[in-house]
Write a protein that holds these residues in place. Structure first.
Motif, PDB file in Angstrom:
ATOM      1  N   LEU A 118       0.793  -1.485   0.072  1.00 48.17           N
ATOM      2  CA  LEU A 118      -0.579   0.030   0.015  1.00 48.17           C
ATOM      3  C   LEU A 118       1.267   1.327   0.222  1.00 48.17           C
ATOM      4  CD1 LEU A 118      -2.907   1.701   0.348  1.00 48.17           C
ATOM      5  CD2 LEU A 118      -2.524   1.044   2.544  1.00 48.17           C
ATOM      6  N   SER A 119       1.591   1.683   0.936  1.00 54.87           N
ATOM      7  CA  SER A 119       2.668   2.204   0.959  1.00 54.87           C
ATOM      8  C   SER A 119       3.444   3.192   0.073  1.00 54.87           C
ATOM      9  CB  SER A 119       3.008   2.694   2.478  1.00 54.87           C
ATOM     10  OG  SER A 119       4.302   1.436   2.416  1.00 54.87           O
ATOM     11  N   ASP A 120       3.929   1.601  -0.585  1.00 52.48           N
ATOM     12  CA  ASP A 120       4.941   2.809  -1.376  1.00 52.48           C
ATOM     13  C   ASP A 120       4.793   1.313  -3.036  1.00 52.48           C
ATOM     14  OD1 ASP A 120       6.602   2.207   0.308  1.00 52.48           O
ATOM     15  OD2 ASP A 120       7.936   0.177  -0.059  1.00 52.48           O
ATOM     16  N   LYS A 121       3.341   1.322  -3.081  1.00 48.52           N
ATOM     17  CA  LYS A 121       2.744   1.230  -4.479  1.00 48.52           C
ATOM     18  C   LYS A 121       1.394   2.278  -4.686  1.00 48.52           C
ATOM     19  CE  LYS A 121       5.117  -3.575  -4.847  1.00 48.52           C
ATOM     20  NZ  LYS A 121       4.461  -5.099  -5.024  1.00 48.52           N
ATOM     21  N   ALA A 122       0.753   1.191  -3.972  1.00 47.02           N
ATOM     22  CA  ALA A 122      -1.020   2.495  -4.236  1.00 47.02           C
ATOM     23  C   ALA A 122      -1.073   3.288  -4.166  1.00 47.02           C
ATOM     24  CB  ALA A 122      -1.879   1.206  -3.684  1.00 47.02           C
ATOM     25  N   ALA A 123      -0.244   3.392  -2.612  1.00 50.67           N
ATOM     26  CA  ALA A 123      -0.511   4.991  -2.069  1.00 50.67           C
ATOM     27  C   ALA A 123       0.618   6.113  -2.363  1.00 50.67           C
ATOM     28  CB  ALA A 123      -0.656   4.948  -0.330  1.00 50.67           C
ATOM     29  N   SER A 124       1.549   5.413  -2.950  1.00 58.29           N
ATOM     30  CA  SER A 124       2.958   6.576  -3.697  1.00 58.29           C
ATOM     31  C   SER A 124       2.921   6.726  -5.020  1.00 58.29           C
ATOM     32  CB  SER A 124       4.246   5.280  -3.473  1.00 58.29           C
ATOM     33  OG  SER A 124       5.133   5.719  -4.222  1.00 58.29           O
ATOM     34  N   LEU A 125       3.097   8.244  -4.977  1.00 60.87           N
ATOM     35  CA  LEU A 125       3.026   9.075  -6.151  1.00 60.87           C
ATOM     36  C   LEU A 125       4.179   9.119  -6.212  1.00 60.87           C
ATOM     37  CD1 LEU A 125       1.363  12.262  -3.712  1.00 60.87           C
ATOM     38  CD2 LEU A 125      -0.093  10.523  -5.185  1.00 60.87           C
ATOM     39  N   SER A 126       4.269   7.664  -8.006  1.00 68.56           N
ATOM     40  CA  SER A 126       5.295   7.719  -8.218  1.00 68.56           C
ATOM     41  C   SER A 126       4.912   7.886  -9.624  1.00 68.56           C
ATOM     42  CB  SER A 126       5.202   5.645  -7.764  1.00 68.56           C
ATOM     43  OG  SER A 126       5.236   5.343  -6.807  1.00 68.56           O
ATOM     44  N   PRO A 127       6.461   8.647 -10.181  1.00 70.89           N
ATOM     45  CA  PRO A 127       6.275   8.916 -11.338  1.00 70.89           C
ATOM     46  C   PRO A 127       5.750   8.106 -12.819  1.00 70.89           C
ATOM     47  CG  PRO A 127       8.526   9.163 -10.476  1.00 70.89           C
ATOM     48  CD  PRO A 127       8.501   7.587 -10.334  1.00 70.89           C
ATOM     49  N   GLY A 128       4.720   8.677 -13.267  1.00 70.40           N
ATOM     50  CA  GLY A 128       4.102   8.022 -14.417  1.00 70.40           C
ATOM     51  C   GLY A 128       2.345   7.573 -14.277  1.00 70.40           C
ATOM     52  N   GLN A 129       2.145   7.731 -12.913  1.00 75.97           N
ATOM     53  CA  GLN A 129       1.236   6.679 -11.846  1.00 75.97           C
ATOM     54  C   GLN A 129       0.508   7.727 -11.616  1.00 75.97           C
ATOM     55  OE1 GLN A 129       0.541   3.064 -12.773  1.00 75.97           O
ATOM     56  NE2 GLN A 129       2.730   3.387 -13.667  1.00 75.97           N
ATOM     57  N   PRO A 130      -1.481   7.201 -12.467  1.00 73.25           N
ATOM     58  CA  PRO A 130      -2.550   8.155 -12.109  1.00 73.25           C
ATOM     59  C   PRO A 130      -2.045   7.898 -10.450  1.00 73.25           C
ATOM     60  CG  PRO A 130      -3.172   6.634 -13.215  1.00 73.25           C
ATOM     61  CD  PRO A 130      -1.539   6.623 -13.087  1.00 73.25           C
ATOM     62  N   ARG A 131      -2.985   8.513  -9.737  1.00 74.70           N
ATOM     63  CA  ARG A 131      -3.215   8.054  -7.916  1.00 74.70           C
ATOM     64  C   ARG A 131      -3.613   9.619  -7.771  1.00 74.70           C
ATOM     65  NH1 ARG A 131      -0.849   4.232  -9.213  1.00 74.70           N
ATOM     66  NH2 ARG A 131       0.817   3.418  -7.801  1.00 74.70           N
ATOM     67  N   GLY A 132      -4.702   8.908  -6.585  1.00 73.16           N
ATOM     68  CA  GLY A 132      -5.565  10.090  -6.268  1.00 73.16           C
ATOM     69  C   GLY A 132      -5.192  10.656  -5.144  1.00 73.16           C
ATOM     70  N   ALA A 133      -5.615  12.198  -5.155  1.00 73.12           N
ATOM     71  CA  ALA A 133      -4.962  13.261  -4.392  1.00 73.12           C
ATOM     72  C   ALA A 133      -6.447  13.544  -3.129  1.00 73.12           C
ATOM     73  CB  ALA A 133      -3.607  13.556  -4.486  1.00 73.12           C
ATOM     74  N   VAL A 134      -5.431  14.320  -2.552  1.00 72.28           N
ATOM     75  CA  VAL A 134      -5.805  16.150  -1.879  1.00 72.28           C
ATOM     76  C   VAL A 134      -4.720  16.881  -2.170  1.00 72.28           C
ATOM     77  CG1 VAL A 134      -7.354  16.966   0.346  1.00 72.28           C
ATOM     78  CG2 VAL A 134      -6.598  14.197   0.044  1.00 72.28           C
ATOM     79  N   SER A 135      -5.452  18.542  -2.875  1.00 76.11           N
ATOM     80  CA  SER A 135      -4.498  18.966  -3.545  1.00 76.11           C
ATOM     81  C   SER A 135      -5.167  20.374  -2.905  1.00 76.11           C
ATOM     82  CB  SER A 135      -4.727  19.355  -5.140  1.00 76.11           C
ATOM     83  OG  SER A 135      -4.710  18.185  -5.294  1.00 76.11           O
ATOM     84  N   LEU A 136      -4.069  20.699  -2.255  1.00 76.86           N
ATOM     85  CA  LEU A 136      -4.557  22.474  -1.617  1.00 76.86           C
ATOM     86  C   LEU A 136      -3.752  23.653  -3.334  1.00 76.86           C
ATOM     87  CD1 LEU A 136      -4.403  24.792   0.313  1.00 76.86           C
ATOM     88  CD2 LEU A 136      -2.335  24.196   1.194  1.00 76.86           C
ATOM     89  N   ILE A 137      -4.682  23.747  -3.397  1.00 72.29           N
ATOM     90  CA  ILE A 137      -4.288  24.750  -4.263  1.00 72.29           C
ATOM     91  C   ILE A 137      -3.968  26.423  -3.837  1.00 72.29           C
ATOM     92  CG2 ILE A 137      -4.634  25.882  -6.446  1.00 72.29           C
ATOM     93  CD1 ILE A 137      -3.442  22.935  -6.529  1.00 72.29           C
ATOM     94  N   VAL A 138      -2.929  26.933  -3.833  1.00 70.04           N
ATOM     95  CA  VAL A 138      -3.059  28.328  -3.251  1.00 70.04           C
ATOM     96  C   VAL A 138      -2.358  29.856  -4.200  1.00 70.04           C
ATOM     97  CG1 VAL A 138      -1.311  29.797  -1.859  1.00 70.04           C
ATOM     98  CG2 VAL A 138      -2.321  27.561  -1.463  1.00 70.04           C
ATOM     99  N   ARG A 139      -3.194  30.249  -4.496  1.00 71.48           N
ATOM    100  CA  ARG A 139      -2.640  31.194  -5.166  1.00 71.48           C
ATOM    101  C   ARG A 139      -1.584  32.695  -4.439  1.00 71.48           C
ATOM    102  NH1 ARG A 139      -6.297  35.096  -6.987  1.00 71.48           N
ATOM    103  NH2 ARG A 139      -5.194  35.338  -9.329  1.00 71.48           N
ATOM    104  N   ILE A 140      -0.381  32.149  -5.293  1.00 69.05           N
ATOM    105  CA  ILE A 140       0.207  33.019  -4.385  1.00 69.05           C
ATOM    106  C   ILE A 140       0.566  34.326  -5.140  1.00 69.05           C
ATOM    107  CG2 ILE A 140       1.899  31.558  -4.291  1.00 69.05           C
ATOM    108  CD1 ILE A 140       3.181  32.345  -1.290  1.00 69.05           C
ATOM    109  N   ASP A 141       1.402  35.410  -4.921  1.00 71.89           N
ATOM    110  CA  ASP A 141       2.608  36.370  -5.719  1.00 71.89           C
ATOM    111  C   ASP A 141       3.987  36.234  -5.619  1.00 71.89           C
ATOM    112  OD1 ASP A 141       2.865  38.276  -3.406  1.00 71.89           O
ATOM    113  OD2 ASP A 141       1.930  39.620  -3.568  1.00 71.89           O
ATOM    114  N   GLU A 142       4.452  36.680  -6.129  1.00 71.21           N
ATOM    115  CA  GLU A 142       6.297  35.721  -5.902  1.00 71.21           C
ATOM    116  C   GLU A 142       6.669  37.214  -4.289  1.00 71.21           C
ATOM    117  OE1 GLU A 142       8.151  39.599  -9.436  1.00 71.21           O
ATOM    118  OE2 GLU A 142       6.752  40.571  -9.062  1.00 71.21           O
ATOM    119  N   ASN A 143       6.016  37.993  -3.646  1.00 69.07           N
ATOM    120  CA  ASN A 143       6.434  37.899  -2.665  1.00 69.07           C
ATOM    121  C   ASN A 143       6.252  37.412  -1.386  1.00 69.07           C
ATOM    122  OD1 ASN A 143       7.447  40.884  -4.159  1.00 69.07           O
ATOM    123  ND2 ASN A 143       5.107  41.959  -4.061  1.00 69.07           N
TER     124      ASN A 143
END
Length: 215
Positions: A118-143
């Motif tokens: 689970l931790s190293d495969k199904a739940a790991s965000l390994s390159p090239g593999q689509p994975r479920g995530a919880v995403s935090l998107i922050v709009r932030i300026d250069e300062n």
């Protein structure tokens, strides 16, 4: 204490079978997930890390009214592996993880919270593999000023797994395809750190302790 609590390095066969039976595609098919898999996403961990559970992305918004001298705005993405969507409530995995509480790192062994299936495969965000995530998107300026943010369930696809050493090298290499993203992330991190210090935070910069003989 681990022996007294009967927390062992290995898992029972039933728990291992449950972990190996997790179907990632069923998780990704749920309609409430926003598909972010086209956005370039990277993980940065220790070179030996197998369970990559967080990733970063960065998008640059167009200048306001096409004015090149306006303050730059970024969409910073922090993506965490959605393990909770993979583990059913009150399942054997859920009960065992609740009992163990965390992965324990000792000088000579590692006692995991979840089986590696689970931790190293199904739940790991390994390159090239689509994975479920919880995403935090922050709009932030250069300062480093946070304008707004949102949190939602998503689908991501890591494009590359970097070590800390890789990331440091890319920041100084202007020819690397990820130089721009990592350089901006580095500048934002510095700006946010300064803001924390101005508010009284104390930063303790100490070398990371690495375990070299984990079985």
């Amino acid at each position: 204490e681990l022996e007294q609590a009967k927390i062992h390095k290995h898992f029972t066969v039933d728990i291992l079978d449950e972990a190996s039976g997790i179907n990632v595609s069923q998780i990704l098919a749920r309609e409430h997930r926003t598909d972010l898999s086209a956005i370039r996403t990277i993980t940065i961990d220790n070179a030996k890390t197998q369970d990559m559970d967080d990733a970063l992305s960065l998008e640059i918004e167009a200048p306001e009214n096409n004015k090149p001298d306006s303050t730059r705005i970024y969409r910073l993405g922090i993506h965490i592996s959605d393990v909770g969507a993979l583990v059913k409530p009150n399942s054997l995995l859920d009960i065992e993880a609740d009992y163990r509480m965390a992965t324990v790192y000792l000088p000579e062994i590692k006692i995991p919270m979840f089986p590696s299936g689970l931790s190293d495969k199904a739940a790991s965000l390994s390159p090239g593999q689509p994975r479920g995530a919880v995403s935090l998107i922050v709009r932030i300026d250069e300062n480093g000023e946070i304008l707004n943010w949102e949190i939602f369930s998503s689908i991501i696809r890591s494009h590359v797994a970097l070590s800390y050493e890789d990331a440091d090298q890319i920041i100084t290499d202007s020819t690397h395809p990820d130089h721009n993203i990592l350089s901006i992330l580095n500048l934002l991190a510095i700006a946010l750190e300064k803001k924390r210090e101005q508010k009284g935070a104390i930063n303790i910069d100490r070398p990371e302790i690495l375990l070299t003989s984990i079985e």
